[in-house]
Motif scaffolding. Structure first.
Motif, PDB file in Angstrom:
ATOM      1  N   ARG A  62      36.819  41.013  54.113  1.00 26.43           N
ATOM      2  CA  ARG A  62      35.937  40.871  52.959  1.00 26.43           C
ATOM      3  C   ARG A  62      35.735  42.201  52.238  1.00 26.43           C
ATOM      4  NH1 ARG A  62      33.406  35.970  52.830  1.00 26.43           N
ATOM      5  NH2 ARG A  62      33.380  34.760  54.776  1.00 26.43           N
ATOM      6  N   ASP A  66      33.153  39.236  49.657  1.00 27.76           N
ATOM      7  CA  ASP A  66      34.070  38.183  49.235  1.00 27.76           C
ATOM      8  C   ASP A  66      35.384  38.267  50.001  1.00 27.76           C
ATOM      9  OD1 ASP A  66      32.396  37.063  47.236  1.00 27.76           O
ATOM     10  OD2 ASP A  66      32.925  38.706  45.884  1.00 27.76           O
ATOM     11  N   ASP A  67      35.870  37.129  50.457  1.00 28.67           N
ATOM     12  CA  ASP A  67      37.167  37.046  51.111  1.00 28.67           C
ATOM     13  C   ASP A  67      38.221  37.628  50.174  1.00 28.67           C
ATOM     14  OD1 ASP A  67      39.633  36.237  52.184  1.00 28.67           O
ATOM     15  OD2 ASP A  67      38.848  34.316  52.869  1.00 28.67           O
ATOM     16  N   THR A  70      40.480  35.441  48.021  1.00 29.08           N
ATOM     17  CA  THR A  70      39.952  34.702  46.875  1.00 29.08           C
ATOM     18  C   THR A  70      39.894  35.554  45.611  1.00 29.08           C
ATOM     19  OG1 THR A  70      37.614  35.286  47.245  1.00 29.08           O
ATOM     20  CG2 THR A  70      38.495  33.397  48.470  1.00 29.08           C
ATOM     21  N   LEU A  71      40.218  36.830  45.716  1.00 24.08           N
ATOM     22  CA  LEU A  71      40.114  37.742  44.574  1.00 24.08           C
ATOM     23  C   LEU A  71      41.467  37.903  43.896  1.00 24.08           C
ATOM     24  CD1 LEU A  71      37.979  40.537  46.286  1.00 24.08           C
ATOM     25  CD2 LEU A  71      37.150  38.670  44.839  1.00 24.08           C
ATOM     26  N   GLU A  75      40.772  41.855  40.133  1.00 25.10           N
ATOM     27  CA  GLU A  75      39.449  42.038  40.721  1.00 25.10           C
ATOM     28  C   GLU A  75      39.522  42.943  41.953  1.00 25.10           C
ATOM     29  OE1 GLU A  75      35.512  42.120  41.231  1.00 25.10           O
ATOM     30  OE2 GLU A  75      36.611  41.367  39.489  1.00 25.10           O
ATOM     31  N   ARG A  79      37.608  46.761  42.768  1.00 24.57           N
ATOM     32  CA  ARG A  79      36.732  46.981  43.921  1.00 24.57           C
ATOM     33  C   ARG A  79      37.241  48.036  44.896  1.00 24.57           C
ATOM     34  NH1 ARG A  79      33.993  41.236  45.723  1.00 24.57           N
ATOM     35  NH2 ARG A  79      33.951  40.269  43.650  1.00 24.57           N
TER      36      ARG A  79
END
Length: 252
Positions: A62, A66-67, A70-71, A75, A79
């Motif tokens: 994560r 967030d996993d 999934t990004l 994105e 990060r």
């Protein structure tokens, strides 16, 4: 609250070999964690899983809760910064242009300004207009570090950033990563030098055979039993003039 860099029970295979086996690790904001272990322990695989470059067979990695799967790539780039171990650069671009690639969401002028500042921060401002193919390996390593520093993400992953560098360059790299953590980023860096890990890191995560066998403060994680079982060393920590030193020999 979930730490910004969190991995739970991660399994992964690469080339038919299990490289992560129930790996758990956490890194908080403002913290530099050194990931250590023998060759083949899974350090690079763990870092690549956080960067979304290695698919997990089980468990989860994560970023800010967030996993990572999934990004979108865009994105993830907002990060986390990833500094790979490989120092290959496909084109002979000037150093400042390579460093500017670390700021893809800024205008060209802003990215170049930040790149010049980052090159100065790592001591190679004078190489800004030189092609990276015309540099030594140590100079190129500093340019790639500048590229990572140009990208001001809250999370930073560095895979063996001091490999092959002279002692002065090693300390410079770790000082800059330490500064990023002190400024509030969460930094995970894989290292082989246990003394440097103890000197610069807030915490150490010890890997062996794809599993994180200990994560704690450097002295707690690298206790004598772990040194013997994971690294095959009989050793103890002593206080040196610049911080802790590992006095060790190969276990009999």
């Amino acid at each position: 609250m979930i730490a910004p860099l969190t991995m739970w029970d991660a399994d992964a295979t690469l080339g038919g070999r299990k490289v992560l086996d129930g790996a758990d690790v956490q890194v908080e904001y403002g913290q530099l964690v050194a990931l250590v272990g023998p060759n083949g322990a899974g350090k690079s695989s763990l870092i690549k899983a956080f960067a979304g470059l290695l698919a997990l067979d089980g468990g989860v990695a994560r970023l800010n809760g967030d996993d990572v799967t999934t990004l979108s790539p865009r994105e993830r780039a907002r990060r986390v910064t990833y500094l790979p171990q490989e120092r290959r650069i496909a084109w002979n671009l000037p150093a400042v242009e390579v460093a500017a690639l670390g700021a893809p969401f800024l205008s060209g002028a802003e990215a170049l300004a930040r790149a010049h500042a980052a090159l100065a921060e790592v001591g190679v401002a004078h190489l800004a207009d030189r092609g990276v193919a015309e540099m030594s390996g140590g100079e190129r390593a500093r340019v790639l570090l500048a590229r990572a520093l140009t990208n001001e993400t809250p999370l930073l992953l560095a895979d063996e950033p001091i490999a092959g560098l002279d002692p002065d360059a090693q300390r410079l790299v770790l000082e800059r990563l330490r500064a990023r953590a002190d400024d509030g980023s969460a930094v995970l860096v894989s290292l082989h030098d246990l003394t440097l890990a103890a000197a610069f890191a807030d915490g150490v995560a010890v890997m062996d055979q794809g599993h994180v066998v200990a994560q704690a403060s450097p002295m707690e994680a690298l206790e004598p039993e772990v040194l013997r079982q994971v690294f095959g060393l009989d050793g103890q920590w002593i206080e040196g003039p610049n911080g802790p030193l590992l006095a060790a020999r190969r276990a009999q």
